[in-house]
Scaffold this motif. Sequence first.
Motif, PDB file in Angstrom:
ATOM      1  N   GLY A   1      17.800   9.459 -44.617  1.00 43.39           N
ATOM      2  CA  GLY A   1      17.718  10.503 -43.637  1.00 43.39           C
ATOM      3  C   GLY A   1      18.548  10.256 -42.398  1.00 43.39           C
ATOM      4  N   SER A   2      19.212   9.137 -42.281  1.00 45.08           N
ATOM      5  CA  SER A   2      20.037   8.849 -41.118  1.00 45.08           C
ATOM      6  C   SER A   2      21.348   9.608 -41.237  1.00 45.08           C
ATOM      7  CB  SER A   2      20.319   7.353 -41.018  1.00 45.08           C
ATOM      8  OG  SER A   2      19.129   6.651 -40.883  1.00 45.08           O
ATOM      9  N   GLN A   3      21.954   9.872 -40.092  1.00 42.70           N
ATOM     10  CA  GLN A   3      23.219  10.582 -40.065  1.00 42.70           C
ATOM     11  C   GLN A   3      24.356   9.602 -39.817  1.00 42.70           C
ATOM     12  OE1 GLN A   3      23.770  14.004 -40.392  1.00 42.70           O
ATOM     13  NE2 GLN A   3      21.640  14.202 -40.995  1.00 42.70           N
ATOM     14  N   GLY A   4      25.404   9.720 -40.571  1.00 45.62           N
ATOM     15  CA  GLY A   4      26.589   8.908 -40.369  1.00 45.62           C
ATOM     16  C   GLY A   4      27.536   9.609 -39.418  1.00 45.62           C
ATOM     17  N   SER A   5      28.742   9.086 -39.280  1.00 51.41           N
ATOM     18  CA  SER A   5      29.719   9.712 -38.400  1.00 51.41           C
ATOM     19  C   SER A   5      30.081  11.083 -38.948  1.00 51.41           C
ATOM     20  CB  SER A   5      30.959   8.830 -38.276  1.00 51.41           C
ATOM     21  OG  SER A   5      31.561   8.674 -39.540  1.00 51.41           O
ATOM     22  N   GLY A   6      30.234  12.034 -38.056  1.00 48.98           N
ATOM     23  CA  GLY A   6      30.566  13.385 -38.463  1.00 48.98           C
ATOM     24  C   GLY A   6      29.377  14.158 -39.005  1.00 48.98           C
ATOM     25  N   GLY A   7      28.157  13.647 -38.824  1.00 49.41           N
ATOM     26  CA  GLY A   7      26.964  14.345 -39.269  1.00 49.41           C
ATOM     27  C   GLY A   7      26.700  14.245 -40.755  1.00 49.41           C
TER      28      GLY A   7
ATOM     29  N   LEU B   1      22.817  -4.512 -44.890  1.00 47.30           N
ATOM     30  CA  LEU B   1      22.872  -3.516 -43.813  1.00 47.30           C
ATOM     31  C   LEU B   1      21.810  -2.435 -44.003  1.00 47.30           C
ATOM     32  CD1 LEU B   1      26.736  -3.236 -43.432  1.00 47.30           C
ATOM     33  CD2 LEU B   1      25.138  -4.153 -41.733  1.00 47.30           C
ATOM     34  N   TRP B   2      21.611  -1.981 -45.242  1.00 47.73           N
ATOM     35  CA  TRP B   2      20.561  -0.994 -45.503  1.00 47.73           C
ATOM     36  C   TRP B   2      19.192  -1.570 -45.161  1.00 47.73           C
ATOM     37  CZ3 TRP B   2      21.200   3.901 -45.652  1.00 47.73           C
ATOM     38  CH2 TRP B   2      22.364   4.469 -46.160  1.00 47.73           C
ATOM     39  N   GLN B   3      18.980  -2.826 -45.541  1.00 45.11           N
ATOM     40  CA  GLN B   3      17.706  -3.474 -45.231  1.00 45.11           C
ATOM     41  C   GLN B   3      17.530  -3.576 -43.712  1.00 45.11           C
ATOM     42  OE1 GLN B   3      17.390  -7.551 -46.488  1.00 45.11           O
ATOM     43  NE2 GLN B   3      15.160  -7.481 -46.505  1.00 45.11           N
ATOM     44  N   GLY B   4      18.596  -3.941 -43.016  1.00 40.14           N
ATOM     45  CA  GLY B   4      18.538  -4.028 -41.560  1.00 40.14           C
ATOM     46  C   GLY B   4      18.259  -2.682 -40.919  1.00 40.14           C
ATOM     47  N   LEU B   5      18.871  -1.627 -41.445  1.00 43.26           N
ATOM     48  CA  LEU B   5      18.636  -0.285 -40.916  1.00 43.26           C
ATOM     49  C   LEU B   5      17.172   0.110 -41.082  1.00 43.26           C
ATOM     50  CD1 LEU B   5      19.865   2.259 -39.656  1.00 43.26           C
ATOM     51  CD2 LEU B   5      20.404   3.033 -41.963  1.00 43.26           C
ATOM     52  N   GLU B   6      16.620  -0.194 -42.238  1.00 42.42           N
ATOM     53  CA  GLU B   6      15.207   0.110 -42.475  1.00 42.42           C
ATOM     54  C   GLU B   6      14.312  -0.686 -41.517  1.00 42.42           C
ATOM     55  OE1 GLU B   6      11.989  -0.251 -46.094  1.00 42.42           O
ATOM     56  OE2 GLU B   6      14.077   0.129 -46.600  1.00 42.42           O
ATOM     57  N   LEU B   7      14.644  -1.955 -41.317  1.00 38.85           N
ATOM     58  CA  LEU B   7      13.869  -2.772 -40.383  1.00 38.85           C
ATOM     59  C   LEU B   7      13.977  -2.241 -38.957  1.00 38.85           C
ATOM     60  CD1 LEU B   7      14.669  -6.338 -41.753  1.00 38.85           C
ATOM     61  CD2 LEU B   7      12.442  -5.195 -41.760  1.00 38.85           C
ATOM     62  N   LEU B   8      15.163  -1.788 -38.578  1.00 36.98           N
ATOM     63  CA  LEU B   8      15.335  -1.224 -37.239  1.00 36.98           C
ATOM     64  C   LEU B   8      14.496   0.038 -37.057  1.00 36.98           C
ATOM     65  CD1 LEU B   8      19.140  -1.689 -36.491  1.00 36.98           C
ATOM     66  CD2 LEU B   8      17.212  -2.722 -35.288  1.00 36.98           C
ATOM     67  N   GLN B   9      14.420   0.856 -38.095  1.00 38.70           N
ATOM     68  CA  GLN B   9      13.605   2.067 -37.999  1.00 38.70           C
ATOM     69  C   GLN B   9      12.135   1.709 -37.807  1.00 38.70           C
ATOM     70  OE1 GLN B   9      14.787   4.031 -41.609  1.00 38.70           O
ATOM     71  NE2 GLN B   9      16.458   5.135 -40.615  1.00 38.70           N
ATOM     72  N   HIS B  10      11.658   0.729 -38.559  1.00 42.40           N
ATOM     73  CA  HIS B  10      10.273   0.282 -38.389  1.00 42.40           C
ATOM     74  C   HIS B  10      10.099  -0.368 -37.016  1.00 42.40           C
ATOM     75  CE1 HIS B  10       8.920   1.251 -42.399  1.00 42.40           C
ATOM     76  NE2 HIS B  10       9.906   0.554 -42.937  1.00 42.40           N
TER      77      HIS B  10
END
Length: 148
Positions: free
Chosen positions: A2-8, A52-61
């Motif tokens: 559900g995260s948005q990358g560059s350019g939406g 990086l995906w794991q880190g992104l998930e951890l950051l969201q939590h």
Amino acid sequence: MGSQGSGGVPLVQAPYTVLLLPLGTSRQDPGAQSFFLWLRRMQALEREQDALWQGLELLQHGQAWFEDHLREAQRQQLHLGALGENFLTDLHSEPGRPPLAQIQKVNICLQNLIHEKELSRQQKGVTQPKEEMAQRGCTKGPRGPTRV
């Protein structure tokens, strides 16, 4: 996620499919060596993406955790401010709260990671306009204690 990358464009975790074709040549063949090095680099990039995906998930939590604890700390500060000088009558301790030193340690680690990325961008000559950062919600607004 559900995260948005560059350019939406939504970020999507896409697995790699690797097809191995027999080359019918020796390991000393430059084509075989080149293919092997390419394949090894692709695997390394895949492992990096997984991390990086794991880190992104951890950051969201982590963001949710920080927001919850920030709201609770603000609530307690407002409550204490409302008690005024009678705060000594309400000295119940808050078990389970992380020590300030641990929170600061996590903040320093995150700050170092962000600073490292900013240095990398500066070295490459990539800068991000302040307007673009403001649109993404990266502005640094006033932070500090809640006024009572």
